[in-house]
Design a protein around this motif. Structure first.
Motif, PDB file in Angstrom:
ATOM      1  N   ASN A   3      48.204  31.873  40.675  1.00 40.80           N
ATOM      2  CA  ASN A   3      47.103  32.394  40.190  1.00 40.80           C
ATOM      3  C   ASN A   3      45.980  31.390  40.536  1.00 40.80           C
ATOM      4  N   PRO A   4      44.891  31.603  41.244  1.00 38.64           N
ATOM      5  CA  PRO A   4      44.711  33.049  42.057  1.00 38.64           C
ATOM      6  C   PRO A   4      45.769  33.281  43.243  1.00 38.64           C
ATOM      7  N   ALA A   5      45.919  34.502  43.582  1.00 35.75           N
ATOM      8  CA  ALA A   5      47.164  34.923  44.307  1.00 35.75           C
ATOM      9  C   ALA A   5      46.298  35.943  45.299  1.00 35.75           C
ATOM     10  N   SER A   6      46.886  36.037  46.618  1.00 36.74           N
ATOM     11  CA  SER A   6      46.581  37.152  47.668  1.00 36.74           C
ATOM     12  C   SER A   6      47.360  38.298  47.794  1.00 36.74           C
ATOM     13  N   HIS A   7      48.461  38.092  47.634  1.00 34.53           N
ATOM     14  CA  HIS A   7      49.510  39.223  47.746  1.00 34.53           C
ATOM     15  C   HIS A   7      50.402  39.714  46.581  1.00 34.53           C
ATOM     16  N   ILE A   8      51.285  38.615  46.101  1.00 33.29           N
ATOM     17  CA  ILE A   8      52.226  38.882  44.969  1.00 33.29           C
ATOM     18  C   ILE A   8      52.060  38.020  43.981  1.00 33.29           C
ATOM     19  N   ILE A  48      53.884  41.869  40.535  1.00 32.97           N
ATOM     20  CA  ILE A  48      53.233  43.221  40.867  1.00 32.97           C
ATOM     21  C   ILE A  48      52.478  42.605  42.314  1.00 32.97           C
ATOM     22  N   ASP A  49      52.019  43.711  43.215  1.00 31.66           N
ATOM     23  CA  ASP A  49      51.477  43.390  44.535  1.00 31.66           C
ATOM     24  C   ASP A  49      49.878  43.805  44.308  1.00 31.66           C
ATOM     25  N   ILE A  50      49.250  42.875  44.576  1.00 32.39           N
ATOM     26  CA  ILE A  50      47.845  43.076  44.486  1.00 32.39           C
ATOM     27  C   ILE A  50      47.092  43.093  45.996  1.00 32.39           C
ATOM     28  N   SER A  51      47.839  43.017  46.953  1.00 33.81           N
ATOM     29  CA  SER A  51      47.192  42.921  48.286  1.00 33.81           C
ATOM     30  C   SER A  51      46.318  44.023  48.715  1.00 33.81           C
ATOM     31  N   ASN A  52      46.304  45.063  48.270  1.00 39.85           N
ATOM     32  CA  ASN A  52      45.385  46.068  48.496  1.00 39.85           C
ATOM     33  C   ASN A  52      44.116  46.223  47.706  1.00 39.85           C
ATOM     34  N   HIS A  53      44.108  45.221  46.804  1.00 42.13           N
ATOM     35  CA  HIS A  53      42.850  45.208  45.896  1.00 42.13           C
ATOM     36  C   HIS A  53      41.872  44.351  46.354  1.00 42.13           C
ATOM     37  N   PRO A  54      40.499  44.418  46.194  1.00 43.77           N
ATOM     38  CA  PRO A  54      39.429  43.618  46.839  1.00 43.77           C
ATOM     39  C   PRO A  54      39.795  42.298  45.995  1.00 43.77           C
ATOM     40  N   THR A  55      39.087  41.174  46.619  1.00 43.10           N
ATOM     41  CA  THR A  55      38.810  40.006  45.910  1.00 43.10           C
ATOM     42  C   THR A  55      38.150  40.144  44.730  1.00 43.10           C
ATOM     43  N   GLY A  56      38.543  39.221  43.749  1.00 44.39           N
ATOM     44  CA  GLY A  56      37.863  39.262  42.440  1.00 44.39           C
ATOM     45  C   GLY A  56      38.738  38.917  41.234  1.00 44.39           C
ATOM     46  N   LEU A  57      38.272  39.149  40.009  1.00 51.65           N
ATOM     47  CA  LEU A  57      38.642  38.640  38.799  1.00 51.65           C
ATOM     48  C   LEU A  57      39.485  40.168  38.205  1.00 51.65           C
ATOM     49  N   TYR A  58      40.539  39.869  37.730  1.00 51.76           N
ATOM     50  CA  TYR A  58      41.290  41.295  37.238  1.00 51.76           C
ATOM     51  C   TYR A  58      41.905  41.131  35.926  1.00 51.76           C
ATOM     52  N   VAL A  59      41.947  41.929  34.961  1.00 46.45           N
ATOM     53  CA  VAL A  59      42.591  41.877  33.807  1.00 46.45           C
ATOM     54  C   VAL A  59      43.992  42.751  33.694  1.00 46.45           C
ATOM     55  N   LEU A  60      45.132  42.136  33.428  1.00 45.27           N
ATOM     56  CA  LEU A  60      46.396  42.963  33.425  1.00 45.27           C
ATOM     57  C   LEU A  60      46.675  42.920  31.962  1.00 45.27           C
ATOM     58  N   LYS A  61      46.921  44.153  31.561  1.00 46.91           N
ATOM     59  CA  LYS A  61      47.360  44.382  30.058  1.00 46.91           C
ATOM     60  C   LYS A  61      48.850  45.262  30.053  1.00 46.91           C
ATOM     61  N   LEU A  62      49.600  44.371  29.395  1.00 46.08           N
ATOM     62  CA  LEU A  62      50.800  44.902  29.025  1.00 46.08           C
ATOM     63  C   LEU A  62      51.097  44.710  27.501  1.00 46.08           C
ATOM     64  N   GLU A  63      51.954  45.782  26.944  1.00 47.98           N
ATOM     65  CA  GLU A  63      52.148  45.631  25.550  1.00 47.98           C
ATOM     66  C   GLU A  63      50.795  45.068  24.759  1.00 47.98           C
ATOM     67  N   ILE A 102      49.526  42.013  25.313  1.00 47.96           N
ATOM     68  CA  ILE A 102      49.581  40.884  26.135  1.00 47.96           C
ATOM     69  C   ILE A 102      48.247  41.106  27.033  1.00 47.96           C
ATOM     70  N   THR A 103      47.326  40.174  27.431  1.00 47.04           N
ATOM     71  CA  THR A 103      46.179  40.591  28.271  1.00 47.04           C
ATOM     72  C   THR A 103      46.280  39.059  28.879  1.00 47.04           C
ATOM     73  N   LEU A 104      46.255  39.164  30.530  1.00 45.75           N
ATOM     74  CA  LEU A 104      46.588  38.191  31.396  1.00 45.75           C
ATOM     75  C   LEU A 104      45.069  38.468  32.450  1.00 45.75           C
ATOM     76  N   LYS A 105      44.553  37.264  32.694  1.00 49.98           N
ATOM     77  CA  LYS A 105      43.584  37.427  33.734  1.00 49.98           C
ATOM     78  C   LYS A 105      44.220  36.831  35.265  1.00 49.98           C
ATOM     79  N   ILE A 106      44.020  37.541  35.982  1.00 46.86           N
ATOM     80  CA  ILE A 106      44.499  37.438  37.542  1.00 46.86           C
ATOM     81  C   ILE A 106      43.265  37.311  38.459  1.00 46.86           C
ATOM     82  N   ILE A 107      43.313  36.457  39.257  1.00 47.11           N
ATOM     83  CA  ILE A 107      42.435  36.143  40.238  1.00 47.11           C
ATOM     84  C   ILE A 107      42.979  36.375  41.669  1.00 47.11           C
ATOM     85  N   LYS A 108      42.103  37.295  42.231  1.00 41.88           N
ATOM     86  CA  LYS A 108      42.776  37.870  43.692  1.00 41.88           C
ATOM     87  C   LYS A 108      41.847  37.127  44.474  1.00 41.88           C
ATOM     88  N   LYS A 109      42.571  36.470  45.507  1.00 42.46           N
ATOM     89  CA  LYS A 109      41.712  35.601  46.375  1.00 42.46           C
ATOM     90  C   LYS A 109      41.666  36.023  47.709  1.00 42.46           C
TER      91      LYS A 109
END
Length: 75
Positions: free
Chosen positions: A9-14, A51-66, A68-75
């Motif tokens: 994290n940052p990640a470009s694919h998985i 999770i696979d984020i490869s088809n999303h544009p570059t940027g900051l994402y927020v993943l929510k499960l149960e 828990i909130t996580l920030k994920i950066i797609k590079k």
């Protein structure tokens, strides 16, 4: 602290997760402006833990499960 960590994290694919104690069936991925971009169905989060984020544009994402909130950066 947050019991769940995402890497790399940052990640470009998985993005992988480090915690198998989550018994979650669904996660939601939001972009930086708060729009829902993907709902991830986990048949079994213990087995998948990624999770696979490869088809999303570059940027900051927020993943929510149960609760828990996580920030994920797609590079």
């Amino acid at each position: 602290g947050n019991p769940l960590k995402a890497y790399p994290n940052p990640a470009s694919h998985i993005v992988y997760f480090n915690n198998s104690n989550i018994k979650c069936k669904k996660a939601k991925l939001f972009n930086i402006i708060g729009s829902l971009v993907e709902v991830i169905d986990f048949e079994n989060f213990d087995a998948q833990q990624r999770i696979d984020i490869s088809n999303h544009p570059t940027g900051l994402y927020v993943l929510k499960l149960e609760n828990i909130t996580l920030k994920i950066i797609k590079k």
